[in-house]
Design an enzyme around this catalytic site. Structure first.
Site, PDB file in Angstrom:
ATOM      1  CG  HIS A 139      14.856 -12.974  55.909  1.00 37.99           C
ATOM      2  ND1 HIS A 139      14.877 -12.579  57.216  1.00 37.99           N
ATOM      3  CD2 HIS A 139      15.192 -14.187  56.105  1.00 37.99           C
ATOM      4  CE1 HIS A 139      14.943 -13.570  58.070  1.00 37.99           C
ATOM      5  NE2 HIS A 139      15.434 -14.552  57.399  1.00 37.99           N
ATOM      6  CE  LYS A 160      19.071 -15.440  57.052  1.00 39.19           C
ATOM      7  NZ  LYS A 160      18.066 -16.701  57.500  1.00 39.19           N
TER       8      LYS A 160
END
Length: 308
Positions: A139, A160
């Site tokens: 991930h 992110k």
């Protein structure tokens, strides 16, 4: 064991199939190495790596042209019944009818490329090394920043994708968002790619799915990218000590390969894109032999020495 379908190799390498009647849907390649059957054409089949892609170059082709018909047929028969995945002719050379008949009989695809033997072998080996490399999915977000592959990791919702979007707006390129497939192509190199389903897409909470390639153009995306450094985003904690000099590198490990890793605390007002850019450039400087932290340390030590 990793494998790649022959149909994908034909498409990627732009090969011409001379045996279209043979069903190639279930033929897979499992080896990254390629074999030029020189000794086998001379009749030596001991230790024949029949599980590899077999390539015929100009030298092998010329040798076959000079063989007697019966001897040539015997060699063809031995090669074809060895259950090779395929036979590829380079330089747009064409096999004779005897070989094509035996290929049909044994179900071995015969393919042709216009490339020279050396360049074709180099390209297919490089590509197979990526396709068949050990692979894991993690991930994170992978972005190419000034030529450095930066893998951004952190808890879900920490920012992110938002950081990646800002980097894309600043001229950098997205490789993958949310899920990154990491391939170990060598003991020193890791390559990241995006799953086919999510390639070129970014998920932004509150907005939804964004097509980066459509919005920002083809220059904003990249199919694959090396993983040169990792940036871990984490919530800022008053009680935690953070590295402020960077004299000692921290590392994280993927598939046995160590990658430089920086932990970045997140607080309101911090420009993540600028921080990631600076980290990428600083990492590039270190690879070129300049370490800013070490330079500062040397200056401090020299200054203390002058005062004593």
């Amino acid at each position: 064991m990793q494998s790649v379908k022959l149909s994908k190799i034909i498409e990627k390498m732009e090969l011409t199939n001379l045996t279209p009647d043979i069903d190639i849907s279930n033929i897979c390649v499992t080896q990254t190495d390629i074999n030029r059957p020189a000794l086998q054409l001379a009749g030596f089949f001991e230790h024949f790596p029949s599980d590899r892609v077999q390539v015929i170059g100009f030298v092998e082709y010329t040798y076959l042209e000079r063989l007697e018909v019966e001897k040539k047929k015997a060699v063809y028969e031995q090669i074809m019944k060895s259950e090779i995945p395929c036979l590829i002719y380079c330089r747009d050379l064409r096999p004779d009818s005897e070989l094509l008949e035996l290929a049909q009989k044994h179900g071995v695809p015969v393919l042709v490329t216009t490339n020279t033997t050396s360049s074709f072998m180099a390209e297919i080996i490089r590509w197979l090394n990526v396709e068949l490399a050990p692979c894991i999915s993690i991930h994170g977000v992978l972005v190419d920043v000034y030529g450095e592959g930066v893998l951004i990791m952190g808890e879900s919702g920490i920012g992110k994708s938002e950081a990646a979007l800002e980097l894309i707006k600043r001229g950098h390129r997205l490789v993958s968002d949310d899920v990154v497939e990491i391939h170990k192509v060598s003991d020193a190199a890791l390559v990241g790619t995006a799953p086919d389903v999510t390639r070129h897409f970014i998920e932004l909470r509150g907005i939804g799915i964004v097509d980066v390639k459509t919005l920002f153009g083809v220059q904003s995306v990249k199919e694959t990218g090396n993983i040169d450094m990792v940036i871990k985003l984490e919530d800022w904690s008053r009680d935690k000590e953070y590295d402020r000099l960077g004299l000692e590198e921290q590392y994280t490990e993927f598939l046995g390969n160590k990658v430089v890793c920086h932990s970045i605390p997140i607080r309101p007002g911090r420009n993540l894109a600028v921080i990631v850019e600076s980290a990428a450039v600083n990492h590039r400087q270190k690879k070129m032999g300049y370490n800013a932290a070490q330079e500062l340390y040397n200056r401090v030590q020299a200054n203390l020495g002058n005062q004593m």
